[in-house]
Scaffold this active site. Sequence first.
Site: not given
Length: 141
Positions: A10, A50, A86, A92, A103, A113, A116, A127
């Site tokens: 990000k 999103y 994940r 998150t 993170r 954060n 993604h 996605e």
Amino acid sequence: MSNKTLAILKPDCLNRNLTGKAIDFILDKGFKIKAMKLMNLTKVEVEGFYAIHKGKPFYDELIEYMSSGPCIPMVLEKENAVENFREVIGATDPREAAENTLRSLYAKSTQRNTVHGSDSEENAQKEIAFFFPLKEIITCQ
Ligand code: CMP
């Protein structure tokens, strides 16, 4: 079970010069990068990506943030990629992320954060298709 997931480094990751560290971290965890690009997302593109979060309290800020600077979407491959990635990125909210996750190490807030990761097999496929036509995804390596 698919072996691919969609990751996005990000704007805060790129702004803080963490791109190399994040990519190293991901490769060290055994993921292979099958597609990757550096791009500025328009607000309309972020809204599309999103859309599932439309109406949530953080939505408007999320659109502003994700269109505020360049980011790097990538297709990652590994066995059980969605679940595995994940785990690698953590929760998150970075304050809730397990130790030694991307993170927990780098993210500054729930919004900013750093990275993604797709949250389901179904969303990973959607996605990946959002960013990458099939011809841009490496099939042998
Ligand atoms: P990401 O995993 O990309 O999915 C949705 C994004 O919305 C999330 O990371 C955050 O950047 C942002 N966000 C901000 N606040 C929240 C929240 N309270 N819950 C979930 N996502 C949030």
